[in-house]
Design a protein around this motif. Structure first.
Motif, PDB file in Angstrom:
ATOM      1  N   LYS A 254      -0.547  12.431   9.206  1.00 39.94           N
ATOM      2  CA  LYS A 254      -1.208  12.284   7.547  1.00 39.94           C
ATOM      3  C   LYS A 254      -2.323  11.980   7.044  1.00 39.94           C
TER       4      LYS A 254
ATOM      5  N   ALA B 217      -6.417   9.343  17.011  1.00 39.34           N
ATOM      6  CA  ALA B 217      -4.775   9.843  17.915  1.00 39.34           C
ATOM      7  C   ALA B 217      -4.885  10.957  18.893  1.00 39.34           C
TER       8      ALA B 217
ATOM      9  N   ARG C 171       0.979  -1.371   0.080  1.00 37.22           N
ATOM     10  CA  ARG C 171       0.260  -0.017  -0.175  1.00 37.22           C
ATOM     11  C   ARG C 171       0.873   1.428  -0.073  1.00 37.22           C
TER      12      ARG C 171
ATOM     13  N   GLY D 167       2.506   4.773   0.939  1.00 35.29           N
ATOM     14  CA  GLY D 167       1.970   5.697   2.038  1.00 35.29           C
ATOM     15  C   GLY D 167       1.714   4.542   3.609  1.00 35.29           C
TER      16      GLY D 167
ATOM     17  N   ALA E  35       3.464   0.781   6.256  1.00 35.49           N
ATOM     18  CA  ALA E  35       4.694   0.033   6.334  1.00 35.49           C
ATOM     19  C   ALA E  35       5.030  -0.659   5.658  1.00 35.49           C
TER      20      ALA E  35
ATOM     21  N   THR F 102      -5.343   8.701   5.976  1.00 36.11           N
ATOM     22  CA  THR F 102      -4.689   7.260   6.093  1.00 36.11           C
ATOM     23  C   THR F 102      -4.417   7.471   4.952  1.00 36.11           C
TER      24      THR F 102
ATOM     25  N   SER G 109      -4.475   3.510   3.375  1.00 35.38           N
ATOM     26  CA  SER G 109      -5.755   2.600   3.005  1.00 35.38           C
ATOM     27  C   SER G 109      -6.351   3.431   2.333  1.00 35.38           C
TER      28      SER G 109
ATOM     29  N   SER H  57       2.649  -2.553  12.845  1.00 31.50           N
ATOM     30  CA  SER H  57       2.240  -1.547  12.079  1.00 31.50           C
ATOM     31  C   SER H  57       1.013  -0.978  12.173  1.00 31.50           C
ATOM     32  N   SER H  58       0.071  -1.747  12.856  1.00 39.62           N
ATOM     33  CA  SER H  58      -1.245  -1.302  13.032  1.00 39.62           C
ATOM     34  C   SER H  58      -1.668  -0.117  14.015  1.00 39.62           C
TER      35      SER H  58
ATOM     36  N   ILE I 265       3.856   7.861  17.580  1.00 42.31           N
ATOM     37  CA  ILE I 265       2.949   7.242  17.115  1.00 42.31           C
ATOM     38  C   ILE I 265       2.763   7.669  15.981  1.00 42.31           C
ATOM     39  N   ASN I 266       1.705   6.313  15.237  1.00 37.02           N
ATOM     40  CA  ASN I 266       2.068   5.899  13.189  1.00 37.02           C
ATOM     41  C   ASN I 266       0.848   6.917  12.787  1.00 37.02           C
TER      42      ASN I 266
ATOM     43  N   ASP J 120     -10.185   4.337   9.388  1.00 41.89           N
ATOM     44  CA  ASP J 120     -10.711   5.678   9.657  1.00 41.89           C
ATOM     45  C   ASP J 120     -10.128   6.597   8.280  1.00 41.89           C
TER      46      ASP J 120
HETATM   47  C1  LIG Z   1      -5.476   5.944  16.213  1.00 36.43           C
HETATM   48  C2  LIG Z   1      -5.045   5.631  14.069  1.00 36.43           C
HETATM   49  C3  LIG Z   1      -5.874   4.452  13.500  1.00 36.43           C
HETATM   50  C4  LIG Z   1      -5.201   4.412  12.436  1.00 36.43           C
HETATM   51  N1  LIG Z   1      -5.745   3.529  11.012  1.00 36.43           N
HETATM   52  C5  LIG Z   1      -4.888   3.655  10.353  1.00 36.43           C
HETATM   53  C6  LIG Z   1      -6.476   2.949   9.427  1.00 36.43           C
HETATM   54  O1  LIG Z   1      -7.405   2.153   9.522  1.00 36.43           O
HETATM   55  N2  LIG Z   1      -5.035   2.102   7.841  1.00 36.43           N
HETATM   56  C7  LIG Z   1      -4.148   3.220   7.543  1.00 36.43           C
HETATM   57  O2  LIG Z   1      -3.733   2.747   6.131  1.00 36.43           O
HETATM   58  N3  LIG Z   1      -3.591   3.352   8.457  1.00 36.43           N
HETATM   59  C8  LIG Z   1      -3.700   3.751  10.014  1.00 36.43           C
HETATM   60  N4  LIG Z   1      -2.684   4.175  10.569  1.00 36.43           N
HETATM   61  C9  LIG Z   1      -1.927   5.025  10.257  1.00 36.43           C
HETATM   62  C10 LIG Z   1      -1.518   3.668   9.703  1.00 36.43           C
HETATM   63  O3  LIG Z   1      -1.057   2.857  10.558  1.00 36.43           O
HETATM   64  C11 LIG Z   1       0.715   4.609   9.450  1.00 36.43           C
HETATM   65  O4  LIG Z   1       0.736   5.624   8.695  1.00 36.43           O
HETATM   66  C12 LIG Z   1       1.330   2.917   9.178  1.00 36.43           C
HETATM   67  O5  LIG Z   1       2.148   2.084  10.179  1.00 36.43           O
HETATM   68  C13 LIG Z   1       2.428   3.793   8.698  1.00 36.43           C
HETATM   69  O6  LIG Z   1       3.526   4.676   9.295  1.00 36.43           O
HETATM   70  P1  LIG Z   1       3.905   5.652   9.373  1.00 36.43           P
HETATM   71  O7  LIG Z   1       2.303   6.832   8.875  1.00 36.43           O
HETATM   72  O8  LIG Z   1       4.646   6.045  10.595  1.00 36.43           O
HETATM   73  O9  LIG Z   1       5.128   5.744   8.409  1.00 36.43           O
HETATM   74  C14 LIG Z   1      -3.986   4.821  12.148  1.00 36.43           C
HETATM   75  C15 LIG Z   1      -3.144   5.694  13.154  1.00 36.43           C
HETATM   76  C16 LIG Z   1      -3.857   6.030  13.602  1.00 36.43           C
HETATM   77  C17 LIG Z   1      -2.769   6.821  14.850  1.00 36.43           C
END
Ligand SMILES: Cc1cc2nc3c(=O)[nH]c(=O)nc-3n(C[C@H](O)[C@H](O)[C@H](O)COP(=O)(O)O)c2cc1C
Length: 365
Positions: A303, A338, A109, A111, A113, A305, A307, A132-133, A242-243, A331
């Motif tokens: 950033k 967050a 995907r 953007g 990980a 989402t 996905s 990474s979720s 935080i992701n 989301d």
């Molecule tokens: C509360 C929360 C929910 C998230 N839900 C999703 C999601 O549903 N789908 C998705 O692609 N990324 C989601 N993310 C972001 C990913 O976890 C994140 O973009 C990914 O692990 C890559 O890491 P980076 O963006 O820090 O480089 C979420 C982040 C947070 C803080």
């Protein structure tokens, strides 16, 4: 995969994956004798849990916390008292739909990980993104709930201040509003604007970024260290962990680049009670890495989402060019959920520094 621990004296290790049976954390270093209830922990978990409005993922998770160790129950059968031993907390995953992720098992995907996980580890739990979720952040919120009890006067509150280009009007800031709308928005007038805007993003199968602000009140003055463990440095590090966080600011942050020295300096006077009084708080409550006693103010940019339902160009594990369209429940604006995560990270950073300060100076601030 190493490096699952943060903090020095208030030390948190998280474990578990999005689509495993459970995830959780171990809080090592919590002082003995702290009284807390499961209900208090649960109230913070409830702020973060999914499925609470149409603006967040529809995954249904109750996020019920079980405490496995580190506490004894008081005579009332409800109040737990920490024993000073590791506090292990477990949260079951109950609503996984692994089949949603079959198509991205070998496709990256854009953007997300996926690419870097495969590159680094050669194996990746594609079901929901594994480690990474942001499911992992449930455990951080549980740890943050314990941290808050270590410093009971500490008040750490977060709010969403921007979605896409739509910023709140700071003059309308009202903390009482934050829990009255699905966005943690402190500006009542912005709520309908965000509703309409996010509905259009959601219907389009797209996503959008956001900015979260976290304010910590009643932070004792004197926490932190001037060089390699600045309080602002450690807060920034935990928020950046935080992701999806791509930027962190303390106080004026990037806006301070446009200020003059006169505008930016937080002038001081001695207050009527003889204690130092700051006439402003551009520094965000931290000078030289050490807390001033003013509110600590941090902001972070999230950033959009990655996905999304729109087809994007990518490659697969064999290097073939492919198109990726991510199904599943996501989301549309991860910035919303967050907010409690940011609060938890700031609470953990401050409490860790509180214990370190007590250890070094022996002072009870
Ligand atoms: C509360 C929360 C929910 C998230 N839900 C999703 C999601 O549903 N789908 C998705 O692609 N990324 C989601 N993310 C972001 C990913 O976890 C994140 O973009 C990914 O692990 C890559 O890491 P980076 O963006 O820090 O480089 C979420 C982040 C947070 C803080």
């Amino acid at each position: 995969m190493s490096h699952n621990t943060f903090g020095h004296l208030f030390r948190v290790t998280t474990w578990g994956e999005s689509h495993g049976p459970a995830l959780g954390c171990v809080v090592d270093g919590c002082p003995p004798g702290i009284r807390l209830t499961l209900g208090e922990i649960q109230s913070w978990m409830d702020k973060r849990k999914p499925g609470q409005s149409r603006f967040v993922t529809q995954r249904r998770e109750d996020d019920i916390v079980k405490i496995l160790s580190g506490v004894m129950f008081d005579d009332d059968g409800e109040t737990m008292i920490t024993t000073g031993t590791p506090i292990s907390m477990l949260i079951e995953n109950t609503d996984q739909r692994s089949k949603d992720y079959g198509e991205i098992a070998r496709r990256y995907r854009p953007g997300h990980a996926d690419f870097t996980y495969d590159l680094k580890y050669g194996i990746r739990d594609y079901r929901g993104g594994g480690r990474s979720s942001a499911r992992e952040t449930a455990a951080r919120v549980a740890a943050g709930a314990v941290a808050r009890k270590v410093l009971p006067d500490l008040v750490v509150r977060g709010a969403l201040v921007q979605i896409g280009k739509h910023k709140i009007n700071r003059e309308n800031w009202d903390w009482a509003q934050v829990d009255q709308n699905p966005f943690f928005c402190p500006d009542q007038q912005m709520v309908p604007v965000w509703e309409e805007y996010l509905d259009s993003i959601r219907r389009a199968g797209s996503s959008i970024g956001a900015v979260v602000e976290v304010v910590a009140d009643n932070v004792p003055a004197g926490l932190g260290a001037p060089i390699y463990s600045k309080l602002d440095q450690d807060i920034a590090s935990l928020l950046m962990s935080i992701n999806a966080v791509k930027g962190v600011e303390i106080g004026e942050g990037f806006a301070s680049a446009e200020l003059s020295g006169e505008e930016n300096a937080d002038e001081m006077r001695t207050g009527n009670d003889g204690t130092p009084l700051f006439l402003s708080n551009h520094a965000g409550g931290i000078l030289g890495g050490i807390s001033t006693g003013q509110p600590v103010v941090a902001r972070f940019a999230i950033k959009p989402t990655s996905s999304i339902l729109t087809e994007r160009q990518s490659i697969d594990a064999d290097g073939n060019n492919v198109e990726v369209r991510t199904k599943g429940r996501h989301d549309p604006c991860v910035g919303i959920r967050a907010v409690p995560i940011g609060e938890a990270m700031v609470a953990c950073a401050i409490v860790d520094h509180y214990l370190r300060d007590r250890g070094q100076t022996g002072r009870l601030r």
